[in-house]
Design a protein around this motif. Structure first.
Motif, mmCIF file in Angstrom:
data_model
loop_
_atom_site.group_PDB
_atom_site.id
_atom_site.type_symbol
_atom_site.label_atom_id
_atom_site.label_comp_id
_atom_site.label_asym_id
_atom_site.label_seq_id
_atom_site.Cartn_x
_atom_site.Cartn_y
_atom_site.Cartn_z
ATOM 1 N N ASN A 1 51.907 66.030 46.999
ATOM 2 C CA ASN A 1 51.105 67.016 47.719
ATOM 3 C C ASN A 1 51.760 67.317 49.065
ATOM 4 O OD1 ASN A 1 50.385 64.906 49.501
ATOM 5 N ND2 ASN A 1 48.615 64.352 48.245
ATOM 6 N N ASP A 2 51.214 68.294 49.770
ATOM 7 C CA ASP A 2 51.832 68.756 51.014
ATOM 8 C C ASP A 2 51.912 67.661 52.077
ATOM 9 O OD1 ASP A 2 52.154 71.215 49.878
ATOM 10 O OD2 ASP A 2 50.423 72.154 50.863
ATOM 11 N N SER A 3 50.878 66.844 52.172
ATOM 12 C CA SER A 3 50.867 65.799 53.197
ATOM 13 C C SER A 3 51.944 64.740 52.908
ATOM 14 C CB SER A 3 49.492 65.137 53.279
ATOM 15 O OG SER A 3 49.146 64.537 52.042
ATOM 16 N N SER A 4 52.152 64.426 51.635
ATOM 17 C CA SER A 4 53.201 63.460 51.266
ATOM 18 C C SER A 4 54.583 64.022 51.575
ATOM 19 C CB SER A 4 53.102 63.103 49.788
ATOM 20 O OG SER A 4 51.921 62.400 49.501
ATOM 21 N N ILE A 5 54.778 65.295 51.259
ATOM 22 C CA ILE A 5 56.067 65.935 51.538
ATOM 23 C C ILE A 5 56.368 65.883 53.032
ATOM 24 C CG2 ILE A 5 57.294 68.146 51.540
ATOM 25 C CD1 ILE A 5 55.833 68.799 48.898
ATOM 26 N N GLU A 6 55.368 66.212 53.841
ATOM 27 C CA GLU A 6 55.558 66.190 55.294
ATOM 28 C C GLU A 6 55.818 64.763 55.788
ATOM 29 O OE1 GLU A 6 56.243 67.528 58.960
ATOM 30 O OE2 GLU A 6 55.983 68.735 57.142
ATOM 31 N N GLN A 7 55.137 63.802 55.191
ATOM 32 C CA GLN A 7 55.345 62.401 55.564
ATOM 33 C C GLN A 7 56.788 61.980 55.314
ATOM 34 O OE1 GLN A 7 53.045 59.582 53.263
ATOM 35 N NE2 GLN A 7 54.546 57.963 53.659
ATOM 36 N N TYR A 8 57.336 62.352 54.134
ATOM 37 C CA TYR A 8 58.699 61.943 53.799
ATOM 38 C C TYR A 8 59.728 62.655 54.677
ATOM 39 C CZ TYR A 8 56.368 59.937 49.727
ATOM 40 O OH TYR A 8 55.541 59.212 48.915
ATOM 41 N N LYS A 9 59.438 63.884 55.064
ATOM 42 C CA LYS A 9 60.322 64.592 55.991
ATOM 43 C C LYS A 9 60.362 63.886 57.345
ATOM 44 C CE LYS A 9 59.919 69.327 54.170
ATOM 45 N NZ LYS A 9 59.473 70.710 54.485
ATOM 46 N N VAL A 10 59.185 63.505 57.836
ATOM 47 C CA VAL A 10 59.101 62.807 59.114
ATOM 48 C C VAL A 10 59.842 61.472 59.030
ATOM 49 C CG1 VAL A 10 57.528 61.661 60.720
ATOM 50 C CG2 VAL A 10 56.961 63.931 59.827
ATOM 51 N N GLU A 11 59.676 60.769 57.929
ATOM 52 C CA GLU A 11 60.368 59.492 57.738
ATOM 53 C C GLU A 11 61.882 59.680 57.825
ATOM 54 O OE1 GLU A 11 59.250 57.649 54.107
ATOM 55 O OE2 GLU A 11 57.161 57.319 54.698
ATOM 56 N N GLU A 12 62.390 60.696 57.143
ATOM 57 C CA GLU A 12 63.839 60.919 57.129
ATOM 58 C C GLU A 12 64.345 61.337 58.510
ATOM 59 O OE1 GLU A 12 67.450 60.511 55.466
ATOM 60 O OE2 GLU A 12 65.519 60.039 54.540
ATOM 61 N N ARG A 13 63.608 62.198 59.188
ATOM 62 C CA ARG A 13 64.018 62.595 60.542
ATOM 63 C C ARG A 13 64.051 61.388 61.474
ATOM 64 N NH1 ARG A 13 60.885 67.405 59.401
ATOM 65 N NH2 ARG A 13 59.040 66.515 60.386
ATOM 66 N N SER A 14 63.075 60.506 61.331
ATOM 67 C CA SER A 14 63.016 59.310 62.181
ATOM 68 C C SER A 14 64.187 58.377 61.903
ATOM 69 C CB SER A 14 61.691 58.571 61.956
ATOM 70 O OG SER A 14 60.589 59.388 62.296
ATOM 71 N N ILE A 15 64.513 58.201 60.632
ATOM 72 C CA ILE A 15 65.637 57.331 60.269
ATOM 73 C C ILE A 15 66.947 57.894 60.805
ATOM 74 C CG2 ILE A 15 67.004 56.480 58.330
ATOM 75 C CD1 ILE A 15 64.376 56.285 56.743
ATOM 76 N N ILE A 16 67.125 59.205 60.670
ATOM 77 C CA ILE A 16 68.350 59.832 61.167
ATOM 78 C C ILE A 16 68.429 59.715 62.680
ATOM 79 C CG2 ILE A 16 69.540 62.046 61.453
ATOM 80 C CD1 ILE A 16 68.673 62.768 58.640
ATOM 81 N N ALA A 17 67.302 59.906 63.359
ATOM 82 C CA ALA A 17 67.280 59.776 64.825
ATOM 83 C C ALA A 17 67.713 58.371 65.241
ATOM 84 C CB ALA A 17 65.886 60.080 65.357
ATOM 85 N N LYS A 18 67.264 57.363 64.515
ATOM 86 C CA LYS A 18 67.673 55.984 64.822
ATOM 87 C C LYS A 18 69.168 55.796 64.596
ATOM 88 C CE LYS A 18 63.146 54.036 63.648
ATOM 89 N NZ LYS A 18 62.382 53.214 62.672
ATOM 90 N N ARG A 19 69.704 56.413 63.541
ATOM 91 C CA ARG A 19 71.139 56.304 63.284
ATOM 92 C C ARG A 19 71.945 57.043 64.364
ATOM 93 N NH1 ARG A 19 69.675 57.486 57.521
ATOM 94 N NH2 ARG A 19 69.459 55.451 56.526
#
Length: 371
Positions: free
Chosen positions: A264-282
């Motif tokens: 669903n839309d909320s899950s998609i947005e959650q996974y996008k945020v997760e990936e952006r956060s991981i990349i920011a840490k890298r």
């Protein structure tokens, strides 16, 4: 999506300038090798390579004269040792070059080398290609900003790349996707969302299904899937922002459909945020090396003025970040893109810390009042 083709023309190869070469030398990506790409072009004949279903793979198996084949085999064994070992030659007698394949499809026209250990029949591959600055930037960014490390070497005009194992995306979609369980399909959908976001952030284009692989990983009784790009030619080249979204390629429609069905839309947005956060840490953990690489990119010409102008305008329309308006090179666009991601991550992290501090102070005040 408009009827305009996402990628209309073949991308040229860009030379490795002295600034980039010094970067590669500093970070251990250069070493003298005993054979060059042009040496492998001296083949005398070739036959087509077919897969297990008798479909043409678009690779041809090349053959050399008897005298040249012996010299080429020895040199390729040495390259294998340099790339994947410590460069010593004690094990050369246990290695065999089973096949040298050449692909005329695509930009890089690579040679694929199959190396086998004759003691146990284990084998692996590596690739010999012409150098291309775009591809080298893509390899470096993949090594720094993705979950995976990449091993490659550059010497003059020759690029040596290790093989990325996995099932080609187009093959997986055609032959395996429908056989996956519901939970596996949900996991694949999640991974495609994260992969889509990762390509967008680091401006890696042309991720059609045959340009990435899907890697099954066994985790206890389950199988989880990872998606890895295998083609980095389109790093920071095209002007259309959509080129950097895997979701907009028709070859990936089954994956996009899967995302719509399983998330669903909320899950998609959650996974996008997760990936952006991981990349920011890298980005933060690789800051010094990344700054050095971006400095090289800012002074390099890896696209055309028209494409640069279009991309900076489209990204500005998307982000409303005024910094993109003045970008003159692809390196500057990528720099501001990564800065945008990192800044948003740091802003959210700061707000979270402040909220936690305020809650702690409030709790401490409440305890003191009760006492």
């Amino acid at each position: 999506m408009s009827k305009e083709k996402l990628i209309s023309k073949k991308k040229p190869a860009f030379p490795v300038n002295q600034v980039l070469y010094r970067y590669l030398k500093k970070h251990g990506r250069t070493i003298q090798i005993p054979i060059f790409y042009d040496d492998l072009l001296r083949f005398q004949g070739a036959i087509s390579v077919y897969d297990k279903n008798d479909n043409d793979t678009l690779w041809i198996r090349v053959f050399y004269s008897e005298f040249e084949r012996e010299e080429i085999d020895t040199s390729l064994k040495k390259v294998y040792n340099i790339l994947l070992s410590n460069g010593q030659e004690d094990n050369l007698k246990y290695l065999n070059i089973d096949a040298i394949d050449f692909c005329t499809f695509g930009n890089s026209k690579p040679f694929r080398i199959k190396v086998r250990n004759i003691l146990n029949d284990n084998y692996t591959y590596f690739y010999v290609k012409k150098t291309d600055a775009s591809r080298i930037y893509g390899l470096e960014l993949e090594d720094m900003l993705s979950p995976y490390n990449l091993n490659y070497l550059v010497y003059e005009d020759t690029l040596i790349e290790e093989h990325i194992a996995g099932v080609p995306g187009d093959v997986f979609i055609k032959e395996r996707l429908e056989k996956c369980t519901k939970s596996e399909k949900s996991q694949i959908a999640k991974e495609f969302v994260k992969f889509n976001e990762r390509c967008l952030i680091r401006l890696l284009g042309d991720m059609r299904s045959y340009n990435y692989v899907i890697v099954p990983v066994h985790d206890f009784e389950n199988v989880i899937y990872r998606i890895r790009p295998i083609d980095f030619d389109q790093q920071c080249y095209e002007g259309r922002f959509k080129v950097y979204y895997p979701q907009f390629f028709k070859e990936n429609f089954p994956m996009v459909k899967l995302v719509g069905e399983r998330l669903n839309d909320s899950s998609i947005e959650q996974y996008k945020v997760e990936e952006r956060s991981i990349i920011a840490k890298r980005i933060l953990s690789s800051r010094k090396r990344l700054v050095h690489l971006l400095k090289c990119m800012k002074h390099d010409h890896i696209s055309t003025p028209e494409k640069i102008d279009r991309l900076q305008k489209e990204i500005f329309d998307f982000t409303k970040d005024i910094n993109f308006k003045d970008c003159k090179t692809m390196g500057e666009i990528l720099d501001y893109t990564l800065t945008f991601v990192r800044r948003n991550y740091e802003d959210v992290s700061t707000k979270r810390i402040i909220n936690l501090q305020q809650r702690s102070e409030k709790d401490l005040k409440s305890i003191n009042n009760s006492v």
